[in-house]
Write a protein that holds these residues in place. Sequence first.
Motif, PDB file in Angstrom:
ATOM      1  N   SER A  28      -4.675   9.265  -5.127  1.00 34.16           N
ATOM      2  CA  SER A  28      -4.066   9.916  -3.961  1.00 34.16           C
ATOM      3  C   SER A  28      -2.548  10.042  -4.119  1.00 34.16           C
ATOM      4  O   SER A  28      -1.944  10.991  -3.648  1.00 34.16           O
ATOM      5  CB  SER A  28      -4.412   9.152  -2.684  1.00 34.16           C
ATOM      6  OG  SER A  28      -3.984   7.816  -2.776  1.00 34.16           O
ATOM      7  N   TYR A  69       0.094   8.464  -2.866  1.00 39.08           N
ATOM      8  CA  TYR A  69       0.689   8.570  -1.532  1.00 39.08           C
ATOM      9  C   TYR A  69       2.224   8.665  -1.514  1.00 39.08           C
ATOM     10  O   TYR A  69       2.752   9.333  -0.626  1.00 39.08           O
ATOM     11  CB  TYR A  69       0.215   7.391  -0.655  1.00 39.08           C
ATOM     12  CG  TYR A  69       0.313   6.063  -1.361  1.00 39.08           C
ATOM     13  CD1 TYR A  69       1.458   5.291  -1.271  1.00 39.08           C
ATOM     14  CD2 TYR A  69      -0.727   5.620  -2.170  1.00 39.08           C
ATOM     15  CE1 TYR A  69       1.561   4.102  -1.953  1.00 39.08           C
ATOM     16  CE2 TYR A  69      -0.630   4.433  -2.860  1.00 39.08           C
ATOM     17  CZ  TYR A  69       0.518   3.666  -2.749  1.00 39.08           C
ATOM     18  OH  TYR A  69       0.635   2.509  -3.435  1.00 39.08           O
ATOM     19  N   ASP A 107      -7.972   6.402  -3.364  1.00 43.12           N
ATOM     20  CA  ASP A 107      -6.702   5.771  -3.004  1.00 43.12           C
ATOM     21  C   ASP A 107      -6.039   5.146  -4.226  1.00 43.12           C
ATOM     22  O   ASP A 107      -6.708   4.540  -5.057  1.00 43.12           O
ATOM     23  CB  ASP A 107      -6.943   4.650  -1.978  1.00 43.12           C
ATOM     24  CG  ASP A 107      -7.231   5.213  -0.598  1.00 43.12           C
ATOM     25  OD1 ASP A 107      -7.063   6.424  -0.413  1.00 43.12           O
ATOM     26  OD2 ASP A 107      -7.631   4.416   0.265  1.00 43.12           O
ATOM     27  N   GLY A 108      -4.730   5.261  -4.276  1.00 42.17           N
ATOM     28  CA  GLY A 108      -4.014   4.580  -5.343  1.00 42.17           C
ATOM     29  C   GLY A 108      -2.816   5.372  -5.820  1.00 42.17           C
ATOM     30  O   GLY A 108      -2.528   6.465  -5.311  1.00 42.17           O
ATOM     31  N   ASP A 109      -2.121   4.813  -6.780  1.00 43.97           N
ATOM     32  CA  ASP A 109      -0.870   5.382  -7.268  1.00 43.97           C
ATOM     33  C   ASP A 109      -0.899   5.316  -8.791  1.00 43.97           C
ATOM     34  O   ASP A 109      -0.792   4.241  -9.371  1.00 43.97           O
ATOM     35  CB  ASP A 109       0.305   4.559  -6.699  1.00 43.97           C
ATOM     36  CG  ASP A 109       1.653   5.068  -7.164  1.00 43.97           C
ATOM     37  OD1 ASP A 109       1.689   6.069  -7.913  1.00 43.97           O
ATOM     38  OD2 ASP A 109       2.667   4.461  -6.785  1.00 43.97           O
TER      39      ASP A 109
END
Lengths: 288, 288
Positions: free
Chosen positions: A70, A72, A162-164
């Motif tokens: 994702s 963010y 989700d995550g980076d």
Amino acid sequence: MASSVTNYPLPMLIIFSLFHYLIFSSLCSSISASDSKSDRPITIDSLRASLEEQEDFIVFSLIERARYLSNYPAYDSSYLGLKNCSFVESFVRETEATQAKFGRYQNPEELPFFPALQSFQSSVSPLFNFSQILYFPASRVNVSRTIWDMYFNFLLPLITRDGDDGNYQQSAASDLICLQALSKRIHYGRFVAEVKFRDAPSDYISAIHAQDSETLTKLVTSKTVEETVIERVKKKAKLFGQKVTVEKNVGNETNYKVDPAVVSDLYAEWVIPLTKQVEVNYLLRRLY
Amino acid sequence: MASSVTNYPLPMLIIFSLFHYLIFSSLCSSISASDSKSDRPITIDSLRASLEEQEDFIVFSLIERARYLSNYPAYDSSYLGLKNCSFVESFVRETEATQAKFGRYQNPEELPFFPALQSFQSSVSPLFNFSQILYFPASRVNVSRTIWDMYFNFLLPLITRDGDDGNYQQSAASDLICLQALSKRIHYGRFVAEVKFRDAPSDYISAIHAQDSETLTKLVTSKTVEETVIERVKKKAKLFGQKVTVEKNVGNETNYKVDPAVVSDLYAEWVIPLTKQVEVNYLLRRLY
């Protein structure tokens, strides 16, 4: 290590020149045919064929975005200290400016998300004689802002994990490709509405004069076509988003790269309704 | 018509802020896990899995480029009066500069075609802790120029129909996506070579000391794996390039958007040999 691709040695330059000459001379005969593209009739069938092709690209683009997490930080305007502008918005603005300079928005099928007037100038590309079939100012119908909000608030969280992973530029570039593909598809409603109107103006004129959106919506709705489109994009998401191996037969997959139900929901809840909204808003302005 | 997406009304700003807060707070717990991505072991299996995913994207990208005509003026440096630089080269240079500014080349998997030193600066994106497993200066092995020439001279004429539809920017953007996907795939050879070397250094050391390219090429060659890859990309070109309809069973198509034989030839004649060239050139520099 030679990594620049500009300083070619002389023999390669000669080969290139020859290549360009061959390509160019063989194609010169087709220039007039291509230039007269605007003379080709645009029909409801040719528009539907284009919309079908665009579906493939929308599914491909969503699968590509899903390869990254994702990410963010790229979407939070406070995170990167960019002063009220997220990384992704900043990237889209700069990229659209470059694309405008290279003539992207000469083609009336393309609409920018950030249409700053100065970025409309096509300073590199010469003018091309694109078909101008849309009626002005109805052609200015625009739901870019809704598409932008829908993409980031509804769609993106459903297709990414989700995550980076740090690939902010790659994610933002994929976002822009998805956004542009969706925008082109949805704003095709202007062309669809124009062709429907030209094919049978009398069907629409009284509703337009009455500014009756409800009747116009009914007139541009075909439940059968819509159901086929929704079923087809789900099938495409399954076909294109499966893990392909040499041994395995196709169609046994359950673990798709993008959930096929998300793609069919995207079409059922957003793409088709927004396209119809564009069609109706276009028709409402078609006689004024 | 409101077409800008920046000046949101207050309620929408509140919804956005809440959205960002929710996204951000729910993800904070994963930051450390994501940041420690560099600690995850990179194995030959994880690299092969990535190469398989990259295949999908390469096929998608070629199909997308094939939607536009050849658009020859974009490739002729004399045609647009750009002084020894074609439209497409000019577009790639400017786009890469923007992408560099937004941090694309922080990720060691990405290599620009025009690595002007000033464009390496990532002025917008913060530094991310990418895995740095490659050995320097072997990591500088680079076949970008060969990929560039191969793409324009061999591949592009085989996947596009002759003609000029005026979509020069869109064609050039598709070209860049194809080029980047091919470059990433081929330069993955550096990671593959590094992992193979680390797994069994003694297999390679004497050939490296002898600077024996032929033996190294044999060591990095697996005919079985290569044949599987070639067969698989052909299958992907058929699956992804067919016309999908709700009624029709898949696999009956003969009229593909990109000729599957062109895609398998691309892999057999260019992608696999160039990847091995990268592997061998990397290994030749691995101890110095």
